[in-house]
Enzyme design. Structure first.
Site, PDB file in Angstrom:
ATOM      1  N   GLY A  65       0.790  -1.227   0.000  1.00 28.51           N
ATOM      2  CA  GLY A  65       0.000   0.000   0.000  1.00 28.51           C
ATOM      3  C   GLY A  65       0.818   1.270   0.000  1.00 28.51           C
ATOM      4  O   GLY A  65       0.323   2.316   0.424  1.00 28.51           O
TER       5      GLY A  65
ATOM      6  N   SER B 221       0.755  -5.635  -6.025  1.00 29.89           N
ATOM      7  CA  SER B 221      -0.110  -4.668  -5.345  1.00 29.89           C
ATOM      8  C   SER B 221       0.405  -3.248  -5.579  1.00 29.89           C
ATOM      9  O   SER B 221       0.513  -2.824  -6.737  1.00 29.89           O
ATOM     10  CB  SER B 221      -0.200  -5.011  -3.857  1.00 29.89           C
ATOM     11  OG  SER B 221      -1.209  -4.250  -3.234  1.00 29.89           O
TER      12      SER B 221
ATOM     13  N   ASP C  63     -10.618 -10.295  -5.147  1.00 24.35           N
ATOM     14  CA  ASP C  63      -9.885  -9.069  -4.838  1.00 24.35           C
ATOM     15  C   ASP C  63     -10.742  -7.878  -5.242  1.00 24.35           C
ATOM     16  O   ASP C  63     -11.166  -7.786  -6.400  1.00 24.35           O
ATOM     17  CB  ASP C  63      -8.557  -9.076  -5.605  1.00 24.35           C
ATOM     18  CG  ASP C  63      -7.717  -7.829  -5.391  1.00 24.35           C
ATOM     19  OD1 ASP C  63      -8.074  -6.999  -4.536  1.00 24.35           O
ATOM     20  OD2 ASP C  63      -6.705  -7.671  -6.106  1.00 24.35           O
TER      21      ASP C  63
ATOM     22  N   HIS D 139      -6.760 -10.777  -2.387  1.00 26.49           N
ATOM     23  CA  HIS D 139      -5.627  -9.905  -2.659  1.00 26.49           C
ATOM     24  C   HIS D 139      -4.392 -10.465  -1.952  1.00 26.49           C
ATOM     25  O   HIS D 139      -4.435 -10.804  -0.775  1.00 26.49           O
ATOM     26  CB  HIS D 139      -5.898  -8.485  -2.175  1.00 26.49           C
ATOM     27  CG  HIS D 139      -4.892  -7.492  -2.674  1.00 26.49           C
ATOM     28  ND1 HIS D 139      -4.871  -7.054  -3.973  1.00 26.49           N
ATOM     29  CD2 HIS D 139      -3.847  -6.882  -2.049  1.00 26.49           C
ATOM     30  CE1 HIS D 139      -3.867  -6.204  -4.136  1.00 26.49           C
ATOM     31  NE2 HIS D 139      -3.218  -6.086  -2.981  1.00 26.49           N
TER      32      HIS D 139
END
Length: 333
Positions: free
Chosen positions: A100, A176, A282, A312
């Site tokens: 993230g 990601s 996801d 995910h």
């Protein structure tokens, strides 16, 4: 066995989420963060890390060592080399870890194990970048670092690179947020191909890349309260990582803005191969499908590898799904 970020977040959410729509819900508690007055965060969760393994006598999938990229920025990379390298030189994979934009590092066990197996099973040299994290370093800091490592590879005299790498076969890969970084690194690299020679990028491998937008997609609404990766988590990650004053329709988070930009025409002309991995479990899957559709519309050589179910993080956290990534890499070669 180490837990993925999404698994750890899920455990936290089981304790913290009563109603993700509650106006009193603190998203920073969900992420195990304390937001400091100066805009930085205190990370309350520590994730398992693994040291590099340069000793050929140790039973590891690949040799590994750490090298400094930019001392002033505190960026570095972990390089992976298969134990038994063939006499011919090997393709190069530049890897960007997920989290993230705000968690993890190249030393995190979760990604260390994946990269070691990636190098071994695809017979590649892997350079895994430890880039600067948000919110201390908001985007585009990670993108700047992602391109700087390409310049570093070009000039590095490290023998693992000079002796074993075929610079004409370079692929950018990320998972990601790292998939987002790999994509944006590719866009930037496409405009400076002559500056990074002999490094020659042949393709992008995007594993569940992290993209967003202000208009909710069906998969985001369907999985809004999914404990593995709810919207409150992704929204908070964007709030912490995007430049101040922009929303999720900014070009860093939404690759479809302005039709993707003219740089995609260069990627098509260069003949780069692009792979996008995703799965129905996801919440980001619709964003990933949108990217494939965008690239197809630009006649870019793109393949979407989408699977039913899943979650995910599954392509790094599940060995059987990692194999699907490794198989595609080998097919690209």
């Amino acid at each position: 066995m180490s837990l993925s970020l999404t698994t750890i977040l899920s455990l936290n959410l089981l304790l913290l989420l009563v109603n993700v729509n509650s106006s009193t819900m603190d998203p920073y508690k969900t992420l195990n963060l304390i937001l400091n007055p100066n805009g930085t965060v205190t990370r309350l969760e520590t994730y398992p890390q693994s040291p590099p393994s340069p000793d050929p006598n140790l039973p590891t999938p690949a040799l590994s060592k750490d090298l400094t990229i930019n001392q002033s920025k505190h960026t570095w990379a972990r390089i992976y080399l298969p134990h038994k390298s063939p006499k011919s030189k090997l393709p190069l994979i530049v890897f960007y870890h997920g989290g993230g934009f705000i968690f993890y590092s190249a030393a995190s066990t979760y990604f260390h194990n994946f990269c070691a197996n990636l190098a071994n099973q695809t017979q590649s040299v892997v350079v895994s970048l430890d880039y600067r994290l948000a919110p201390e370093h908001r985007l585009p800091a990670a993108y700047d670092d992602s391109v700087e490592v390409l310049h570093w590879i070009k000039t590095s005299k490290d023998p693992w690179l000079t002796r074993h790498v075929d610079y004409s076969r370079c692929y950018l890969m990320g998972e990601s947020a790292g998939g987002n970084i790999a994509y944006n690194a590719g866009l930037r690299a496409a405009s400076i191909v002559n500056e990074i020679k002999p490094v020659n990028i042949k393709g992008l491998i995007l594993i569940q890349p992290f993209f967003g937008g202000t208009k909710r997609t069906p998969s985001e609404l369907r999985l809004e309260k999914d404990l593995n990766l709810p919207l409150i988590v992704t929204d908070s990650m964007w709030n912490l990582s995007l430049p101040l004053g922009v929303d999720r329709d900014y070009v860093y988070s939404n690759p479809t803005v302005n039709g993707g930009g003219k740089i995609l025409d260069k990627i098509r002309l260069f003949g780069w191969k692009v792979a996008v991995f995703g799965c129905d479990g996801d919440q980001l899957v619709d964003r990933q499908r949108e990217l494939v559709k965008l690239l197809e519309g630009k006649s870019v050589n793109v393949v979407g590898q989408f699977y039913s179910g899943g979650r995910h993080g599954i392509f790094v956290g599940d060995a059987s799904m990692s194999e699907k990534v490794f198989d595609l890499v080998k097919s690209f070669y």
